[in-house]
Design a protein around this motif. Sequence first.
Motif, PDB file in Angstrom:
ATOM      1  N   SER A  86       0.796  -1.224   0.000  1.00 47.09           N
ATOM      2  CA  SER A  86       0.000   0.000   0.000  1.00 47.09           C
ATOM      3  C   SER A  86       0.828   1.274   0.000  1.00 47.09           C
ATOM      4  O   SER A  86       0.282   2.350  -0.133  1.00 47.09           O
ATOM      5  CB  SER A  86      -0.925  -0.006   1.221  1.00 47.09           C
ATOM      6  N   GLY A  87       2.129   1.192   0.151  1.00 43.66           N
ATOM      7  CA  GLY A  87       2.973   2.378   0.165  1.00 43.66           C
ATOM      8  C   GLY A  87       3.776   2.480   1.447  1.00 43.66           C
ATOM      9  O   GLY A  87       3.394   1.930   2.473  1.00 43.66           O
ATOM     10  N   LEU A  88       4.875   3.191   1.372  1.00 46.18           N
ATOM     11  CA  LEU A  88       5.795   3.280   2.492  1.00 46.18           C
ATOM     12  C   LEU A  88       5.733   4.651   3.147  1.00 46.18           C
ATOM     13  O   LEU A  88       5.580   5.657   2.473  1.00 46.18           O
ATOM     14  CB  LEU A  88       7.231   3.024   2.023  1.00 46.18           C
ATOM     15  N   SER A  89       5.896   4.644   4.467  1.00 45.31           N
ATOM     16  CA  SER A  89       6.079   5.890   5.207  1.00 45.31           C
ATOM     17  C   SER A  89       7.579   6.159   5.282  1.00 45.31           C
ATOM     18  O   SER A  89       8.374   5.479   4.643  1.00 45.31           O
ATOM     19  CB  SER A  89       5.485   5.763   6.604  1.00 45.31           C
ATOM     20  N   ASN A  90       7.968   7.146   6.093  1.00 47.25           N
ATOM     21  CA  ASN A  90       9.381   7.518   6.174  1.00 47.25           C
ATOM     22  C   ASN A  90      10.270   6.385   6.673  1.00 47.25           C
ATOM     23  O   ASN A  90      11.324   6.113   6.102  1.00 47.25           O
ATOM     24  CB  ASN A  90       9.554   8.728   7.084  1.00 47.25           C
ATOM     25  N   TYR A  91       9.888   5.723   7.771  1.00 43.95           N
ATOM     26  CA  TYR A  91      10.724   4.702   8.401  1.00 43.95           C
ATOM     27  C   TYR A  91      10.050   3.347   8.288  1.00 43.95           C
ATOM     28  O   TYR A  91       8.883   3.195   8.643  1.00 43.95           O
ATOM     29  CB  TYR A  91      10.979   5.039   9.875  1.00 43.95           C
ATOM     30  N   SER A  92      10.799   2.365   7.809  1.00 44.43           N
ATOM     31  CA  SER A  92      10.263   1.022   7.625  1.00 44.43           C
ATOM     32  C   SER A  92      11.189   0.008   8.273  1.00 44.43           C
ATOM     33  O   SER A  92      12.384   0.238   8.412  1.00 44.43           O
ATOM     34  CB  SER A  92      10.128   0.701   6.135  1.00 44.43           C
ATOM     35  N   VAL A  93      10.618  -1.132   8.637  1.00 39.09           N
ATOM     36  CA  VAL A  93      11.390  -2.231   9.219  1.00 39.09           C
ATOM     37  C   VAL A  93      11.490  -3.332   8.185  1.00 39.09           C
ATOM     38  O   VAL A  93      10.482  -3.925   7.794  1.00 39.09           O
ATOM     39  CB  VAL A  93      10.737  -2.762  10.513  1.00 39.09           C
ATOM     40  N   VAL A  94      12.719  -3.598   7.735  1.00 38.09           N
ATOM     41  CA  VAL A  94      12.979  -4.622   6.732  1.00 38.09           C
ATOM     42  C   VAL A  94      13.351  -5.910   7.454  1.00 38.09           C
ATOM     43  O   VAL A  94      14.237  -5.918   8.309  1.00 38.09           O
ATOM     44  CB  VAL A  94      14.116  -4.190   5.785  1.00 38.09           C
ATOM     45  N   VAL A  95      12.657  -7.007   7.114  1.00 38.41           N
ATOM     46  CA  VAL A  95      12.943  -8.293   7.742  1.00 38.41           C
ATOM     47  C   VAL A  95      13.581  -9.289   6.786  1.00 38.41           C
ATOM     48  O   VAL A  95      14.034 -10.346   7.210  1.00 38.41           O
ATOM     49  CB  VAL A  95      11.672  -8.912   8.366  1.00 38.41           C
ATOM     50  N   GLY A  96      13.652  -8.955   5.514  1.00 39.12           N
ATOM     51  CA  GLY A  96      14.283  -9.860   4.555  1.00 39.12           C
ATOM     52  C   GLY A  96      14.685  -9.133   3.287  1.00 39.12           C
ATOM     53  O   GLY A  96      14.029  -8.182   2.865  1.00 39.12           O
ATOM     54  N   SER A  97      15.782  -9.593   2.681  1.00 44.19           N
ATOM     55  CA  SER A  97      16.272  -9.051   1.419  1.00 44.19           C
ATOM     56  C   SER A  97      16.584 -10.219   0.492  1.00 44.19           C
ATOM     57  O   SER A  97      17.304 -11.144   0.880  1.00 44.19           O
ATOM     58  CB  SER A  97      17.538  -8.213   1.636  1.00 44.19           C
ATOM     59  N   PHE A  98      16.058 -10.167  -0.702  1.00 44.51           N
ATOM     60  CA  PHE A  98      16.217 -11.279  -1.633  1.00 44.51           C
ATOM     61  C   PHE A  98      16.561 -10.764  -3.026  1.00 44.51           C
ATOM     62  O   PHE A  98      16.113  -9.693  -3.437  1.00 44.51           O
ATOM     63  CB  PHE A  98      14.920 -12.096  -1.723  1.00 44.51           C
ATOM     64  N   SER A  99      17.333 -11.549  -3.747  1.00 45.82           N
ATOM     65  CA  SER A  99      17.614 -11.207  -5.139  1.00 45.82           C
ATOM     66  C   SER A  99      16.583 -11.843  -6.065  1.00 45.82           C
ATOM     67  O   SER A  99      16.475 -11.466  -7.227  1.00 45.82           O
ATOM     68  CB  SER A  99      19.026 -11.655  -5.527  1.00 45.82           C
ATOM     69  N   VAL A 100      15.809 -12.800  -5.553  1.00 45.80           N
ATOM     70  CA  VAL A 100      14.757 -13.462  -6.318  1.00 45.80           C
ATOM     71  C   VAL A 100      13.403 -12.967  -5.807  1.00 45.80           C
ATOM     72  O   VAL A 100      13.114 -13.048  -4.607  1.00 45.80           O
ATOM     73  CB  VAL A 100      14.869 -14.994  -6.169  1.00 45.80           C
ATOM     74  N   LYS A 101      12.595 -12.467  -6.734  1.00 44.57           N
ATOM     75  CA  LYS A 101      11.310 -11.876  -6.358  1.00 44.57           C
ATOM     76  C   LYS A 101      10.382 -12.899  -5.705  1.00 44.57           C
ATOM     77  O   LYS A 101       9.671 -12.574  -4.743  1.00 44.57           O
ATOM     78  CB  LYS A 101      10.649 -11.281  -7.601  1.00 44.57           C
ATOM     79  N   ALA A 102      10.397 -14.132  -6.165  1.00 46.84           N
ATOM     80  CA  ALA A 102       9.504 -15.157  -5.617  1.00 46.84           C
ATOM     81  C   ALA A 102       9.797 -15.411  -4.136  1.00 46.84           C
ATOM     82  O   ALA A 102       8.871 -15.632  -3.343  1.00 46.84           O
ATOM     83  CB  ALA A 102       9.644 -16.450  -6.413  1.00 46.84           C
ATOM     84  N   ASN A 103      11.052 -15.374  -3.748  1.00 40.12           N
ATOM     85  CA  ASN A 103      11.399 -15.569  -2.338  1.00 40.12           C
ATOM     86  C   ASN A 103      10.862 -14.424  -1.484  1.00 40.12           C
ATOM     87  O   ASN A 103      10.365 -14.633  -0.375  1.00 40.12           O
ATOM     88  CB  ASN A 103      12.914 -15.681  -2.171  1.00 40.12           C
ATOM     89  N   ALA A 104      10.953 -13.209  -1.995  1.00 40.86           N
ATOM     90  CA  ALA A 104      10.439 -12.048  -1.271  1.00 40.86           C
ATOM     91  C   ALA A 104       8.921 -12.132  -1.134  1.00 40.86           C
ATOM     92  O   ALA A 104       8.374 -11.842  -0.065  1.00 40.86           O
ATOM     93  CB  ALA A 104      10.843 -10.765  -1.981  1.00 40.86           C
TER      94      ALA A 104
END
Length: 164
Positions: free
Chosen positions: A88-106
């Motif tokens: 739905s969209g991001l505010s200023n500060y977000s909490v990232v719990v995972g980073s992936f190079s493959v879109k399906a994993n994300a």
Amino acid sequence: MKKLMFLGAAVCVAMAFTSCKSNESAYKKAYEKAKAQEQNVNTVVETPETNVPVVTPMTQQEATQTTVVDNTDNAVVRQERLSVIDGSGLSNYSVVVGSFSVKANAMGLQQRLKSAGYNAQVAYNSDRNMYRVIATTFANKADAVRSRDQLRSNYADAWLLFAQ
């Protein structure tokens, strides 16, 4: 040619055996130093006439209760340019719990977070070619830090992101 190689190997072996040899005098000096220290310790303990420093006696006091204040200003925040892929969209500060190079994993992690009750989103960082899975997003840093600390119980590598 074989004689030269054999001679070179023999010289290397001879140097290896002679260069690592410890000196007997070094051991003797260390032994004498240890003996001298041992005798000094024994003399200090055995003779009560030595000057012993006087220490002020301890007094007992009640401990005062202090409150711990979170210092959210020192929380590390990474800045990245992102485009939201699913969410739905991001505010200023977000909490990232995972980073992936493959879109399906994300997308898979996003679905697990959604089933756990989070409004998870997937954003793409084109500079690093990484899909970031964002569990929560906030307008202020303090709320984001609290959320990150809570999420670290399940996602130990959760970190803060300032979206540009």
